[in-house]
Design an enzyme around this catalytic site. Structure first.
Site, PDB file in Angstrom:
ATOM      1  N   CYS A   1      11.721  -5.966  -5.307  1.00 37.99           N
ATOM      2  CA  CYS A   1      11.351  -4.996  -6.346  1.00 37.99           C
ATOM      3  C   CYS A   1      12.491  -4.013  -6.600  1.00 37.99           C
ATOM      4  O   CYS A   1      12.429  -3.236  -7.550  1.00 37.99           O
ATOM      5  CB  CYS A   1      10.079  -4.247  -5.963  1.00 37.99           C
ATOM      6  SG  CYS A   1      10.241  -3.262  -4.471  1.00 37.99           S
TER       7      CYS A   1
ATOM      8  N   CYS B   1       4.509  -2.272  -0.256  1.00 38.88           N
ATOM      9  CA  CYS B   1       5.224  -1.008  -0.484  1.00 38.88           C
ATOM     10  C   CYS B   1       5.131  -0.112   0.755  1.00 38.88           C
ATOM     11  O   CYS B   1       6.053   0.646   1.052  1.00 38.88           O
ATOM     12  CB  CYS B   1       4.654  -0.267  -1.688  1.00 38.88           C
ATOM     13  SG  CYS B   1       4.475  -1.308  -3.142  1.00 38.88           S
TER      14      CYS B   1
HETATM   15 FE1  FES Z   1       8.681  -1.840  -4.542  1.00 40.02          FE
HETATM   16 FE2  FES Z   1       6.370  -0.669  -4.340  1.00 40.02          FE
HETATM   17  S1  FES Z   1       6.993  -2.078  -5.852  1.00 40.02           S
HETATM   18  S2  FES Z   1       8.011  -0.557  -3.004  1.00 40.02           S
END
Ligand code: FES
Length: 145
Positions: free
Chosen positions: A33, A103
């Protein structure tokens, strides 16, 4: 979708910032991400975490979980801090949506990385602490995304 506690910690994150000359600092990212987390620890001679701060370039769930994680480790011993897992943080926040569970790992891993840094600097071994990873995506199964 998010609990009130998550929203509270996202809107008013605790312990944001840096510590000058920290006892330990750790940075981890999640290549999937692109989010990054840095934790600073101030640990006294008795091994108590006197202060903790974090900075993140991360999503809202990463902010909320890190904020709660800092609250949970502050004033604790190193061994107690190791027990602050991402599951414990999520419980304290009344849960996270399943797609956001990964996360919460950023905070746990960043604390571990900061403790590892502290141990290296002081030439000590912290029982139960594993070497940190730079990228937590290595630790997270694909199906958790
Ligand atoms: Fe990357 Fe939450 S989407 S830490």
């Amino acid at each position: 979708m998010y609990s009130e506690k998550v929203m509270d910690h996202f809107n008013n994150p605790r312990n944001v910032g840096e510590i000058e000359n920290p006892s330990g600092v750790g940075t981890v990212g999640n290549a999937k991400c692109g989010d990054i987390m840095r934790m600073y620890l101030d640990i006294d001679e008795q091994g108590i975490i006197r202060d903790v701060k974090f900075k993140t370039f991360g999503c809202g769930a990463a902010v909320a979980t890190s904020s709660m994680a800092t609250e949970l480790v502050k004033g604790k011993t190193i061994q107690e801090a190791l027990e602050v897992t991402n599951k414990a943080v999520m419980e304290a926040l009344d849960g996270l949506p399943p797609v956001k569970v990964h996360c919460s790992l950023l905070a746990e891993e960043a604390i571990h990385a900061a403790l590892w840094d502290y141990a290296q600097k002081n030439h000590i071994v912290i029982e139960g602490l594993e070497p940190p990873v730079d990228d937590i995506a290595e630790k997270v199964e694909d199906e958790e995304y």
